[in-house]
Motif scaffolding. Structure first.
Motif, PDB file in Angstrom:
ATOM      1  N   THR A  57      14.071 -41.337   8.523  1.00 19.92           N
ATOM      2  CA  THR A  57      14.975 -40.071   9.796  1.00 19.92           C
ATOM      3  C   THR A  57      15.993 -40.377   9.603  1.00 19.92           C
ATOM      4  OG1 THR A  57      13.015 -42.202  10.673  1.00 19.92           O
ATOM      5  CG2 THR A  57      14.879 -40.881  11.726  1.00 19.92           C
ATOM      6  N   LYS A  82      15.225 -35.285  16.296  1.00 20.43           N
ATOM      7  CA  LYS A  82      14.552 -36.409  15.608  1.00 20.43           C
ATOM      8  C   LYS A  82      13.979 -36.145  14.568  1.00 20.43           C
ATOM      9  CE  LYS A  82      12.278 -41.141  14.337  1.00 20.43           C
ATOM     10  NZ  LYS A  82      11.688 -41.731  15.141  1.00 20.43           N
ATOM     11  N   VAL A 136      11.798 -36.665  10.245  1.00 19.81           N
ATOM     12  CA  VAL A 136      11.955 -37.333   9.450  1.00 19.81           C
ATOM     13  C   VAL A 136      10.953 -36.886   8.059  1.00 19.81           C
ATOM     14  CG1 VAL A 136      10.034 -39.571   8.951  1.00 19.81           C
ATOM     15  CG2 VAL A 136      10.836 -39.020  12.010  1.00 19.81           C
TER      16      VAL A 136
END
Length: 875
Positions: free
Chosen positions: A487, A480, A482
């Protein structure tokens, strides 16, 4: 005395005798790794080998690597010039083991090379080892300590903490404990008076580290945790500059033959003598060291393909170059370009080890000179700005000092120097506050939170996109990310048809099908050796077989433009000459953009000839010849075009369209035959920087649509002129008539202004020993107003002239006075006009004897003229 060349070669020969493959330095501008802007250590180009993403061509490697430390965790910029051993650009001699030998061999060979081959006195050497770290739950490196006891008395083996003896290339990545070798270069008397071990790691310029042996065992994760690597590796680094200082019996890196030729040239150009003085007051010596270091850095980075610019790595290059300019401007009394005159010296010094510099010497000289000239103009404008400042209580406001830094490139120490000359102080707290606020904004803009990889299956990605638009695959790992509170997810597949952004070609987009779930891929990137698909959503079923499918129509258009870029490059070399080299490119579905080295604007005939040649090759429908995994030496022998600044492996891919026309190393996607491109049209040719031109071109349907619109517009123009047979003749006649009318109008305006001048002179007011000529003209032409000011000044040598004019909703104001009057009374038209322009809701500026302003309030003209009268009366 051993030369740097001999010292470098002896290192490489020694490790070649120990079974190491000698490899070339990677380009100093890092590629495919967002965590590192520049190569800052010898191991950076081998990061994938440590992480297991890629297999090394040999388990043992040695080289000399160009390194740059000007940003991020490793940043030596501010130390350069102030001591004898820091540089921004340095050569890192290193030897590596990838899962082969480990601590014992690295230690034994380091000792053998230093003491037996180079003949360094063992009694002068000290060893430091890792003392352990509780936060990372790491014990002291007693194993390395015992191995060193074979060569060094125990009292010369010292333990230091993580700061000194645990090496990390950045906040994330491969790392491990290290053993450093330090040398005491002090005199016998000094050594007898104080034990050298008390000075290790104490920033003593004569007790310095020369070699770092890193025992690469861990990977630092995003959360700060250490994870053991699959294999244990060796990574060593020894700065050539420091080694030369030791072996050449010098007390400074700057007196070795890696710097002395450059400093000698600076002495000749500046008229200053270099004394190798390191006191803070030795400003000319500091300046020479800074310039000698910075020209090496700038020249080699440009040679590797990174041009100065306003963003990213290019901004760092520009900043380093401007820093060198500022030093000769401030401390060597030089106001004209000098750095470019040093480039040939650097080129000669590195011609054998880094031949890419000599190959581009002329281009680099012109590029650097252009940058110098631009910054010297900026400095001159900044000095003018300072002259116009109104400083209260003899203190330069912090906000103004920051404006000089941010807009004009004035470092705070230059502002302090100028302020001292004027008897001012500088609000340093205000400056620091403004600087901190800017950094805060920059950090917010660049905010990025990258999580660690979640590994589902072990494996490496197989790119199948040259043959397939889609394939079945599995998800190997994901993470992931950001960015600015948005995101995204980065996915790595076992097989992928998605081409990652690189070589100028944009990354593929498309879809991933996890069963019935459809996940859009918004971009494809390459990080180190990983091909990463970017999505805004994570699939619900991660362990399903995935079907990966690119946006095929977009890819086909991109292929057209990429192949056309190769045809264009070859055509430019035929038409303009073989000095043409690619300096940047962009290839997407809409257009191609190609930057290339050339020192003048292309003529219309050259543009037409290049376009004609490319279209000829398209019509010939030349079949693509693709060679994969070709040995790079064979590719060179066959004449394949290679780009400066690219890092090539031992096995390369060669794209050929006709062996006698275009043959280039390239990893991108191409048409199977040139006929598929259809049509090629150059839309524009322009300048990017000194010695760099840019062509923007279109292909296929986009080119056809562009030509259709051009043809339609031409037809409309013809119709406006009643469709003449010779349109250009009609337009030429129209332009001639326009010029004649413009001249008549200017004459009429001038006559009108002359008539008004007589009225102004008749109404001149005597204020003390000065005559004030003031009024509003009906003529708003700037040239006519300027001429009136000059003529009045000739008739009235001690006059202040203030003239205003209105043109619709706009107002203008001009103030003129004789130079003698301005100097005698300390008056300044540039400052006065700023005060008067407030009444017309505008602003302006100029020189002390002539200034202009514009505004949007014609009703304020009487008040503005009254303001000028008050200034004459009050001063």
């Amino acid at each position: 005395m051993k030369t740097a060349k001999a010292i470098r070669q002896e290192f490489l020969d020694f490790f070649e005798s120990k079974g190491h493959q000698i490899v070339a330095s990677a380009p100093v501008v890092n590629q495919n790794d967002p965590t590192l802007m520049f190569i800052n250590s010898g191991m950076a180009q081998f990061k994938d080998y440590f992480l297991g993403n890629q297999e090394s061509p040999s388990p043992r490697i040695a080289d000399t690597q160009k390194c740059l430390r000007v940003s991020g965790k490793h940043n030596d910029l501010e130390d350069v010039g102030r001591d004898s051993y820091h540089q921004t650009l340095f050569e890192m001699l290193g030897n590596w083991s990838f899962g082969d030998y480990f601590k014992q061999e690295a230690i034994d060979w380091a000792w053998e090379l230093l003491t037996e081959r180079y003949g360094i006195d063992p009694e002068r050497l000290y060893i430091t080892v890792f003392a352990g770290d509780e936060a990372d739950n790491l014990p002291a490196d007693e194993e390395a300590e015992k191995m060193w006891e074979k060569w060094v008395p125990k009292d010369r083996i010292l333990r230091f903490d993580r700061k000194d003896n645990f090496w990390e290339m950045g906040d994330q990545g491969p790392c491990g404990p290290c053993a450093e070798i330090h040398i005491d270069l002090r005199s016998e008397e000094e050594r007898a008076a104080k034990d050298g071990k008390e000075l290790v790691n104490m920033d003593d310029p004569m007790v310095i580290e020369i070699w770092n042996l890193v025992f690469m065992q861990f990977n630092r994760m995003a959360d700060g945790k250490l994870v053991p690597l699959k294999n244990k590796h060796i990574d060593t680094g020894m700065g050539l500059e420091r080694l030369c200082m030791v072996l050449q019996n010098k007390t400074s890196n700057y007196t070795t033959d890696l710097f002395s030729p450059i400093i000698e040239k600076i002495e000749a150009l500046s008229g200053f003598e270099y004394k190798d003085d390191y006191s803070p007051k030795a400003l000319s010596d500091i300046a020479m060291r800074v310039i000698a270091d910075h020209v090496r850095a700038v020249a080699l980075v440009i040679a590797d393909g990174q041009l100065p610019s306003n963003t990213g790595a290019g901004y760092v290059v520009r900043r380093v170059l401007r820093r060198a300019v500022r030093y000769y401007f401030s401390f060597l009394n030089r106001q004209d370009p000098m750095i470019h005159l040093l480039v040939p010296v650097v080129s000669e010094m590195f011609k054998e080890v880094f031949p890419e510099l000599a190959a581009q010497e002329d281009f680099i000289c012109k590029m650097v000179k252009s940058e110098e000239e631009a910054f010297l103009r900026t400095l001159a404008n900044g000095l003018k700005r300072i002259e116009q400042l109104e400083v209260k209580n003899n203190e330069l406001p912090g906000e103004t000092a920051f404006e000089l830094f941010d807009t004009f490139g004035f470092p705070i120490d230059l502002s302090l120097l100028i302020a001292k000359e004027k008897g001012w102080t500088v609000d340093l707290k205000g400056f620091e506050a403004a600087l901190a606020e800017q950094k805060k904004r920059s950090q917010a803009d660049a905010a990025k939170d990258v999580a660690d990889w979640v590994i589902l299956e072990e494996g490496q990605t197989d790119f199948v996109g040259y043959e397939k638009d889609s394939c079945q695959s599995r998800l190997l790992k994901y993470r992931k990310v950001v960015v600015k509170k948005k995101t995204q997810y980065q996915l790595v597949l076992e097989q992928t048809p998605f081409y990652p952004e690189g070589g100028g070609q944009v990354g593929d987009t498309g879809l991933l099908f996890f069963g019935e779930e459809k996940i859009p891929v918004i971009n494809t990137l390459k990080e180190n050796d990983l091909i990463i698909s970017i999505t805004t959503k994570l699939p619900e079923q991660l362990d399903q077989v995935v079907r990966a499918e690119i946006n095929a129509p977009k890819r086909r258009l991109t292929e057209n433009n990429h192949s056309a870029t190769h045809l264009l490059h070859a055509a430019l070399r035929q038409v303009l000459g073989h000095h043409v080299q690619q300096k940047g490119s962009l290839v997407n579905a809409d257009l191609l953009r190609f930057d290339f080295s050339h020192f003048e604007k292309m003529t219309a005939e050259q543009v037409v000839e290049v376009e004609r040649l490319v279209n000829k090759k398209i019509r010939e429908n030349i079949s693509l010849k693709e060679q994969r995994d070709l040995p790079i030496e064979q590719a060179k022998e066959e004449g394949a075009m290679m780009l400066f600044g690219e890092k090539y492996s031992d096995q390369v891919r060669v794209i050929t369209f006709d062996d006698s026309y275009s043959k280039e190393l390239c990893g991108g996607c191409h048409v199977s035959a040139t006929g598929k491109i259809g049509l090629f049209k150059i839309r524009e040719e322009s300048s990017v920087a000194a010695g760099v031109r840019r062509i923007v071109a279109l292909t296929a349907d986009v080119a056809e649509e562009y030509l259709r619109k051009e043809s339609q517009e031409l037809a409309e123009v013809k119709s406006r002129f009643n469709n003449p047979k010779k349109l250009l003749t009609v337009i030429d006649k129209l332009l001639e008539d326009q010029k004649a009318l413009q001249k008549e109008l200017e004459q009429l305006l001038l006559q009108q202004a002359q008539a008004e001048k007589a009225d102004l002179l008749a109404q001149a007011q005597e204020i003390g020993d000065v005559q004030l000529v003031s009024g509003q003209l009906s003529v708003s032409d700037k040239d006519a107003i300027k001429q009136i000011c000059q003529e009045i000044g000739q008739q009235l040598p001690r006059a202040v002239v203030a003239l205003a004019a209105a043109d619709g909703a706009k107002a203008s104001l001009t103030i003129s006075m004789s130079r003698e009057l301005a100097q005698e009374k300390g008056w300044n038209a540039g400052k006065w006009i700023k005060q008067a322009a407030k009444h017309i809701k505008g602003g302006g500026g100029g020189q002390p004897f002539f200034a202009t302003a514009g505004g949007k309030n014609p009703a304020g003209i009487p008040a503005a003229l009254a303001e000028v009268k008050s200034l004459v009366e009050d001063n």
